[in-house]
Design a protein around this motif. Structure first.
Motif, short mmCIF file in Angstrom:
data_model
loop_
_atom_site.label_atom_id
_atom_site.label_comp_id
_atom_site.label_asym_id
_atom_site.label_seq_id
_atom_site.Cartn_x
_atom_site.Cartn_y
_atom_site.Cartn_z
N CYS A 196 -1.22 -5.68 -4.16
CA CYS A 196 -2.51 -4.99 -4.15
C CYS A 196 -2.51 -3.74 -3.26
O CYS A 196 -3.58 -3.26 -2.88
CB CYS A 196 -3.61 -5.95 -3.69
N LYS A 199 -5.35 -0.87 -2.74
CA LYS A 199 -6.68 -1.36 -3.06
C LYS A 199 -7.36 -1.86 -1.79
O LYS A 199 -6.73 -1.98 -0.74
CB LYS A 199 -6.59 -2.51 -4.08
N VAL A 202 -9.14 -7.78 -3.35
CA VAL A 202 -8.25 -8.60 -4.18
C VAL A 202 -9.10 -9.30 -5.23
O VAL A 202 -10.09 -9.97 -4.90
CB VAL A 202 -7.50 -9.64 -3.32
N ASP A 206 -5.64 -10.47 -9.87
CA ASP A 206 -4.51 -10.23 -8.96
C ASP A 206 -3.89 -11.56 -8.52
O ASP A 206 -2.67 -11.72 -8.51
CB ASP A 206 -4.97 -9.44 -7.73
#
Length: 348
Positions: A196, A199, A202, A206
């Motif tokens: 991830c 980003k 989460v 994912d």
């Protein structure tokens, strides 16, 4: 003395020089190692200093029984306090550790070393556990499996270290699929964080794409086989899960979580909710690969039989901890009983 769970994190960061032996034990081997390493760093500064840290095994002590006392009483080269880590400790080591407590505890002075005994699950009648819990200069640190709120906090904390936060569905999914071993949990979360990168949140997708291992899949297969009445599949999957290192308590708790989710759905259905609407209430929802199997089991199992299975699993967990029966055998027998009920439910 026994360190209360709420005080363990503070203790491992600052154990105090009056403690001679710290017994770190429990079914969560990863948490045992993590706390033993934290204790080692707290006393010696790092875990691999050859002048301050000595590692022994039970086999070492069988070959040279006097070595434990020699290492515990030895002064550090260049000053400081030493650490002696005894891996794989058990009741056979209680006599040697009692001698260390008696000899080094004869003086009020700080002991030259902290002996950290690392062990698996020890029952209340364990000689080693009783020895350390009763010793004024001993500390017993139980390491139970992460579950529920405690596991959620570990997940949040580890993700926060990577600048990430989990969505509500992702957190619920991770709590359901992790927790059998603290080190495995952190490793899986670190792998998820790498996936991830870039980003801030989460997602459930994912988690499903990244988290999991062979033992987790075997465990899931065993649970679905039990509630589906598939005894041959259950036997094979459960054997693989045990070979992969899953503990019977982990298996029983996973089965309880599955039955609790079935109970939520079957209870809603008993009150008139359509099955699809009842399943939408689950957080997280069943993974798409097993959603049809879960739906079939929810249709087959009456809510009363689900409650009976939950009671059976609760009794099995208590039995694993208190009766002295072989825990794998007790776990397998309980799941076979559930599988028999699942077969009857499927045929009804």
């Amino acid at each position: 003395m026994k360190i209360p769970p709420r005080a363990i994190d503070g203790f491992v960061r600052k154990p105090g020089e009056d403690v001679i032996i710290a017994l770190v034990y429990g079914p969560d081997g990863g948490l045992v190692r993590e706390r033993a390493e934290t204790l080692t760093r707290s006393v010696a500064g790092k875990t691999d200093d050859p002048f301050l840290v000595t590692e022994l095994t039970a086999a070492d002590l069988r070959a040279d029984p006097a070595r434990l006392m020699d290492e515990a009483a030895a002064l550090a080269f260049g000053g400081g306090r030493r650490v002696v880590r005894l891996r794989g400790a058990g009741d056979d080591d209680a006599k040697g550790l009692a001698a260390v407590l008696e000899t080094l505890g004869a003086s009020d002075a700080p002991s030259p070393a902290l002996v950290i005994a690392e062990a698996g699950e020890l029952g209340p009648r364990s000689k080693l556990r009783k020895l350390v819990e009763a010793a004024a200069r001993g500390a017993a640190l139980p390491c139970y499996l992460d579950d529920g709120r405690g596991l959620a906090e570990v997940i949040r904390e580890t993700l926060a270290g990577h600048g990430l936060r989990p969505s509500a569905d992702a957190l619920a999914w991770l709590v359901q699929h992790l927790g059998s071993d603290r080190r495995v949990t952190r490793s899986e979360i670190d792998k998820l964080a790498l996936f991830c990168a870039g980003k801030t949140e989460v997602s459930l997708d994912d988690c499903a794409a990244v988290v999991g291992d062979a033992s987790a899949m075997d465990l899931e297969q065993a649970i679905f086989a039990a509630t589906g009445g598939e005894m041959t599949v259950l036997e094979a999957a459960l054997a693989r899960a045990f070979r992969e290192g899953e503990s019977p308590i982990t298996v029983i708790r996973a089965a309880m979580r599955h039955m609790q989710r079935l109970h939520q759905v079957t209870g809603a259905m008993a009150e008139g909710s359509p099955i699809d609407a009842a399943m939408k209430m689950l957080k997280p929802p069943p993974f798409f690969k097993v959603a049809d199997r879960f739906r079939a089991q929810a249709r087959a199992w009456p809510v009363g039989q689900v409650e009976a299975a939950l009671a059976l699993l609760s009794e099995a967990e208590v039995g694993c901890k208190t009766t002295g029966m072989p825990d794998q055998l007790l776990c397998a027998r309980t799941l076979m009983q559930i599988a028999q009920a699942g077969r009857r439910a499927r045929r009804a």
